[in-house]
Design an enzyme around this catalytic site. Structure first.
Site, PDB file in Angstrom:
ATOM      1  N   LYS A 149       0.848  -1.054  -0.110  1.00  0.00           N
ATOM      2  CA  LYS A 149      -0.001   0.094  -0.005  1.00  0.00           C
ATOM      3  C   LYS A 149       0.993   1.273   0.050  1.00  0.00           C
ATOM      4  O   LYS A 149       1.315   1.743   0.717  1.00  0.00           O
ATOM      5  CB  LYS A 149      -0.956   0.054   1.166  1.00  0.00           C
ATOM      6  CG  LYS A 149      -1.900   1.145   1.189  1.00  0.00           C
ATOM      7  CD  LYS A 149      -2.536   1.761   2.456  1.00  0.00           C
ATOM      8  CE  LYS A 149      -1.754   2.871   2.812  1.00  0.00           C
ATOM      9  NZ  LYS A 149      -1.870   4.165   2.076  1.00  0.00           N
ATOM     10  N   GLY A 180      -4.951   3.328  -1.392  1.00  0.00           N
ATOM     11  CA  GLY A 180      -6.181   3.663  -0.345  1.00  0.00           C
ATOM     12  C   GLY A 180      -5.475   4.515   0.589  1.00  0.00           C
ATOM     13  O   GLY A 180      -4.180   4.662   0.854  1.00  0.00           O
ATOM     14  N   GLY A 182      -4.723   5.168   4.526  1.00  0.00           N
ATOM     15  CA  GLY A 182      -4.049   4.529   6.052  1.00  0.00           C
ATOM     16  C   GLY A 182      -5.318   3.703   6.782  1.00  0.00           C
ATOM     17  O   GLY A 182      -5.342   2.426   6.972  1.00  0.00           O
ATOM     18  N   PRO A 183      -6.529   4.477   7.043  1.00  0.00           N
ATOM     19  CA  PRO A 183      -7.646   3.808   8.081  1.00  0.00           C
ATOM     20  C   PRO A 183      -8.090   2.654   7.337  1.00  0.00           C
ATOM     21  O   PRO A 183      -8.666   1.740   7.850  1.00  0.00           O
ATOM     22  CB  PRO A 183      -8.392   5.025   8.371  1.00  0.00           C
ATOM     23  CG  PRO A 183      -7.365   6.069   8.236  1.00  0.00           C
ATOM     24  CD  PRO A 183      -6.497   5.941   7.272  1.00  0.00           C
ATOM     25  N   VAL A 185      -6.988   1.035   3.955  1.00  0.00           N
ATOM     26  CA  VAL A 185      -6.478  -0.112   3.236  1.00  0.00           C
ATOM     27  C   VAL A 185      -5.245  -0.501   4.355  1.00  0.00           C
ATOM     28  O   VAL A 185      -5.045  -1.675   4.580  1.00  0.00           O
ATOM     29  CB  VAL A 185      -6.001   0.179   2.022  1.00  0.00           C
ATOM     30  CG1 VAL A 185      -4.962  -0.827   1.627  1.00  0.00           C
ATOM     31  CG2 VAL A 185      -7.135   0.429   1.110  1.00  0.00           C
ATOM     32  N   GLY A 186      -4.684   0.492   4.944  1.00  0.00           N
ATOM     33  CA  GLY A 186      -3.524   0.207   5.855  1.00  0.00           C
ATOM     34  C   GLY A 186      -3.836  -0.853   7.056  1.00  0.00           C
ATOM     35  O   GLY A 186      -3.197  -1.721   7.420  1.00  0.00           O
ATOM     36  N   GLU A 224       9.792   1.731  10.345  1.00  0.00           N
ATOM     37  CA  GLU A 224      10.499   2.560  10.083  1.00  0.00           C
ATOM     38  C   GLU A 224       9.882   4.036  10.331  1.00  0.00           C
ATOM     39  O   GLU A 224       9.236   4.407   9.670  1.00  0.00           O
ATOM     40  CB  GLU A 224      11.301   2.535   8.884  1.00  0.00           C
ATOM     41  CG  GLU A 224      11.987   1.106   8.496  1.00  0.00           C
ATOM     42  CD  GLU A 224      13.140   0.911   9.117  1.00  0.00           C
ATOM     43  OE1 GLU A 224      13.870   1.879   9.575  1.00  0.00           O
ATOM     44  OE2 GLU A 224      13.472  -0.331   9.333  1.00  0.00           O
ATOM     45  N   CYS A 258      13.558  11.233   6.785  1.00  0.00           N
ATOM     46  CA  CYS A 258      13.458  10.814   8.305  1.00  0.00           C
ATOM     47  C   CYS A 258      14.695  10.918   8.827  1.00  0.00           C
ATOM     48  O   CYS A 258      14.656  11.090  10.091  1.00  0.00           O
ATOM     49  CB  CYS A 258      12.860   9.393   8.230  1.00  0.00           C
ATOM     50  SG  CYS A 258      13.750   8.183   7.153  1.00  0.00           S
ATOM     51  N   GLU A 358       9.849  16.153  15.232  1.00  0.00           N
ATOM     52  CA  GLU A 358      10.127  16.073  13.706  1.00  0.00           C
ATOM     53  C   GLU A 358       9.442  16.961  13.009  1.00  0.00           C
ATOM     54  O   GLU A 358       8.085  17.224  13.302  1.00  0.00           O
ATOM     55  CB  GLU A 358       9.768  14.559  13.500  1.00  0.00           C
ATOM     56  CG  GLU A 358      10.199  14.429  12.003  1.00  0.00           C
ATOM     57  CD  GLU A 358       9.765  13.059  11.460  1.00  0.00           C
ATOM     58  OE1 GLU A 358       8.833  12.582  11.620  1.00  0.00           O
ATOM     59  OE2 GLU A 358      11.109  12.423  10.970  1.00  0.00           O
TER      60      GLU A 358
HETATM   61  P1  NAD Z   1       2.206   8.553   7.352  1.00  0.00           P
HETATM   62  O1  NAD Z   1       2.428   7.928   8.546  1.00  0.00           O
HETATM   63  O2  NAD Z   1       1.169   9.598   7.331  1.00  0.00           O
HETATM   64  O3  NAD Z   1       1.753   7.596   6.125  1.00  0.00           O
HETATM   65  C1  NAD Z   1       2.857   6.640   6.280  1.00  0.00           C
HETATM   66  C2  NAD Z   1       2.097   5.235   5.419  1.00  0.00           C
HETATM   67  O4  NAD Z   1       1.132   4.701   6.652  1.00  0.00           O
HETATM   68  C3  NAD Z   1       0.865   5.806   4.431  1.00  0.00           C
HETATM   69  O5  NAD Z   1       0.885   4.814   3.384  1.00  0.00           O
HETATM   70  C4  NAD Z   1      -0.172   6.184   5.141  1.00  0.00           C
HETATM   71  O6  NAD Z   1      -1.536   5.768   4.276  1.00  0.00           O
HETATM   72  C5  NAD Z   1      -0.215   4.795   5.991  1.00  0.00           C
HETATM   73  N1  NAD Z   1      -0.960   4.943   7.370  1.00  0.00           N
HETATM   74  C6  NAD Z   1      -1.438   6.054   7.859  1.00  0.00           C
HETATM   75  N2  NAD Z   1      -2.341   5.785   9.013  1.00  0.00           N
HETATM   76  C7  NAD Z   1      -2.409   4.351   8.908  1.00  0.00           C
HETATM   77  C8  NAD Z   1      -3.070   3.553   9.753  1.00  0.00           C
HETATM   78  N3  NAD Z   1      -3.695   3.895  10.789  1.00  0.00           N
HETATM   79  N4  NAD Z   1      -2.872   2.188   9.628  1.00  0.00           N
HETATM   80  C9  NAD Z   1      -2.052   1.875   8.522  1.00  0.00           C
HETATM   81  N5  NAD Z   1      -1.468   2.513   7.749  1.00  0.00           N
HETATM   82  C10 NAD Z   1      -1.668   3.794   7.948  1.00  0.00           C
HETATM   83  O7  NAD Z   1       3.672   9.185   7.117  1.00  0.00           O
HETATM   84  P2  NAD Z   1       4.075  10.157   6.017  1.00  0.00           P
HETATM   85  O8  NAD Z   1       3.315  11.547   6.169  1.00  0.00           O
HETATM   86  O9  NAD Z   1       3.549   9.414   4.536  1.00  0.00           O
HETATM   87  O10 NAD Z   1       5.528  10.083   5.946  1.00  0.00           O
HETATM   88  C11 NAD Z   1       6.123  10.915   6.680  1.00  0.00           C
HETATM   89  C12 NAD Z   1       6.700  10.193   8.012  1.00  0.00           C
HETATM   90  O11 NAD Z   1       7.339   8.919   7.724  1.00  0.00           O
HETATM   91  C13 NAD Z   1       7.572  11.210   8.800  1.00  0.00           C
HETATM   92  O12 NAD Z   1       7.292  10.828  10.149  1.00  0.00           O
HETATM   93  C14 NAD Z   1       9.162  10.224   8.492  1.00  0.00           C
HETATM   94  O13 NAD Z   1      10.151  10.556   9.472  1.00  0.00           O
HETATM   95  C15 NAD Z   1       8.652   8.917   8.291  1.00  0.00           C
HETATM   96  N6  NAD Z   1       9.416   8.309   7.695  1.00  0.00           N
HETATM   97  C16 NAD Z   1      10.620   7.383   8.127  1.00  0.00           C
HETATM   98  C17 NAD Z   1      11.534   6.582   7.529  1.00  0.00           C
HETATM   99  C18 NAD Z   1      12.317   5.783   7.965  1.00  0.00           C
HETATM  100  O14 NAD Z   1      12.941   4.933   7.257  1.00  0.00           O
HETATM  101  N7  NAD Z   1      12.519   5.702   9.182  1.00  0.00           N
HETATM  102  C19 NAD Z   1      11.615   7.011   6.039  1.00  0.00           C
HETATM  103  C20 NAD Z   1      10.657   7.995   5.532  1.00  0.00           C
HETATM  104  C21 NAD Z   1       9.790   8.760   6.335  1.00  0.00           C
END
Ligand code: NAD
Length: 453
Positions: A149, A180, A182-183, A185-186, A224, A258, A358
């Site tokens: 996803k 889709g 997060g809420p 499909v994730g 991550e 990140c 962050e």
């Molecule tokens: P996000 O958490 O909003 O979304 C990441 C993914 O998770 C998306 O595909 C989203 O749809 C999904 N998601 C969101 N809520 C979910 C839920 N309740 N259940 C399942 N899936 C869900 O993050 P973002 O805004 O896309 O990315 C930024 C964040 O990602 C920052 O905090 C950054 O530090 C982190 N990041 C970490 C790394 C690493 O390797 N450590 C790398 C890049 C980004």
């Protein structure tokens, strides 16, 4: 769901909004494909990974254009970094696979590494293709089948990647993609009883929700998550070199990495000199239309991110940090597009909000220290532990500080990227490691066959 170009704020595409039923269908396909795929030879899987790698390289221009449109990366940066580094994960996974020893026999017991099964992979928008290949390539190499996803905010490069995987001849069902939110499909992926492992890259909020949703089914969860990485300048560092490199590293990808070193920890008696060096380089950065070859930084990737960055710049000013350059609002000349001003605060207290949370934008905090022990304490003073940097001419001193920093990666004097080096977080930056051999091993179970002979 609409896909918005952050440079124009216009809708540029629409994607299907997947549902839990779509996840069920994808998991069924992945499950059906698992037995045959996991039984393929290393040579067979390596040949497919080599084709995927080559197709990414061949289609660099199309992928770079898609990434630039969906999340605002400057086109030159997308071509030179976003796409080639994504391809590297595929090449490295293939290389590691070819040399990997899947079993060893000790004292008559065979210890065997086997693919864990069907993997749910959830990725963010900041390095959209790179985050996908960092998971999909080792999972396929290990013999797992996957349900991906991608971020709903950056789904275009993911769809081009799906085409690449298809064109590379991957057998049906091995790779599945469900678009889709997060809420919707994730969470359905995280909770699914027939998925054996989840790997998520994203915010701490999403990472924790995924772990909660996954808990009932006792699947493996690797996360991550966020970072607030320190860049410790020891007193003997070559500041004229290290400060500009540190600023550019913090602002790379408009600060949306990140591992961005967003806290520059510097000797107090050199503060004025370092502020001047940092402001000079920041003021020279060309922020603008991501389609232009001259642009270094495009807009932030989406409106929510722009608003977050503005909130944090306001917080820095309110908390009394010294604004060295940049500040609130859009870059002058842009009344459309999510263009934030490269912003540097100095005299930042390590406990201020801008030094703890962050920001994920072009905002750098310069934090003064009095002794090296102080510097280490400051470096370790957030809930994150993803990455860190140390700058020094005395390598022994740099190594000593590197061992004291609680982070998954420490870089000494801005080395070249090592795609084989394990990457992942201490503390709330997550658990598990990606890239290289450690990344491959995330996708294995371990079996002991006792009495093997
Ligand atoms: P996000 O958490 O909003 O979304 C990441 C993914 O998770 C998306 O595909 C989203 O749809 C999904 N998601 C969101 N809520 C979910 C839920 N309740 N259940 C399942 N899936 C869900 O993050 P973002 O805004 O896309 O990315 C930024 C964040 O990602 C920052 O905090 C950054 O530090 C982190 N990041 C970490 C790394 C690493 O390797 N450590 C790398 C890049 C980004």
């Amino acid at each position: 769901m609409p896909v918005v170009n952050p440079a124009t704020e216009q809708v540029i595409a629409e994607i299907a909004r997947g549902s839990a039923q779509d996840v069920d269908r994808a998991v069924d396909a992945a499950r059906a494909a698992f037995d045959a795929w996991s039984a393929t030879s290393v040579g067979f899987r390596a040949a497919i990974l080599e084709r995927i790698h080559q197709l990414i390289i061949d289609r660099t221009e199309m992928l770079a254009q898609a990434i630039s449109l969906e999340m605002g990366a400057a086109i030159g940066f997308a071509r030179a970094m976003q796409v080639p580094l994504a391809a590297e994960h595929v090449r490295v996974a293939c290389d590691v696979l070819k040399g990997y020893r899947f079993s060893r026999v000790e004292n008559g017991t065979a210890v065997v590494r086997e693919p864990i099964g069907v993997c749910g992979l959830i990725t963010p928008w900041n390095w959209p293709l790179y985050q996908i290949t960092a998971k999909v390539a080792p999972a396929l190499a290990a013999g797992c089948t996957v349900v991906l996803k991608p971020s709903e905010l950056s789904p275009l490069s993911a769809l081009l990647f799906a085409q690449i995987v298809y064109d590379a001849g991957l057998p049906p069902g091995v790779f599945n993609l469900v678009n889709g939110s997060g809420p919707d499909v994730g969470e359905a992926i995280a909770a699914h009883p027939d998925i054996d492992m989840i790997s998520i890259t994203g915010s701490n909020r999403a990472g924790a929700l995924v772990a909660q949703a996954a808990a009932q089914t006792v699947k493996r969860v690797t996360q991550e998550l966020g970072g607030k990485s320190a860049n410790v300048m020891l007193p003997d560092a070559d500041f004229a070199k290290a400060v500009p490199l540190g600023v550019m590293a913090a602002f790379r990808n408009v600060g949306q990495s990140c591992s961005a070193p967003t806290r520059m920890v510097v000797p107090r008696d050199r503060l004025a000199e370092i502020e001047a060096l940092a402001a000079t380089i920041a003021n020279a950065i060309v922020v603008g239309d991501p389609r232009s070859e001259h642009t270094v930084l495009g807009p932030l990737a989406n409106e929510a991110q722009f608003n977050r960055v503005q909130t944090m710049i306001d917080a820095g000013i309110r908390d009394g940090a010294k604004l060295v350059c940049g500040g609130p609002g859009r870059v002058p000349g842009f009344d459309q597009g999510f263009y934030a001003r490269p912003t540097i605060f100095s005299g930042v207290d390590p406990l201020m909000r801008i030094a703890q949370e962050e920001i994920f934008g072009p905002v750098l905090c310069i934090i003064p220290y009095d002794t090296v022990d102080d510097a280490v304490r400051i470096a370790n003073s957030t809930s994150y532990g993803l990455s860190a940097h140390v700058q020094a001419q005395d390598l022994d001193a740099a190594r000593a500080v590197a061992t004291r920093i609680r982070a998954g990666q420490v870089h000494i004097n801005h080395p070249a990227w090592d795609p084989y080096a394990p990457f992942g977080g201490y503390k709330r930056s997550g658990n598990g490691r990606e890239y290289g051999v450690h990344g491959l091993e995330e996708y294995f179970e371990t079996k002991a066959i006792i009495g093997f002979g």
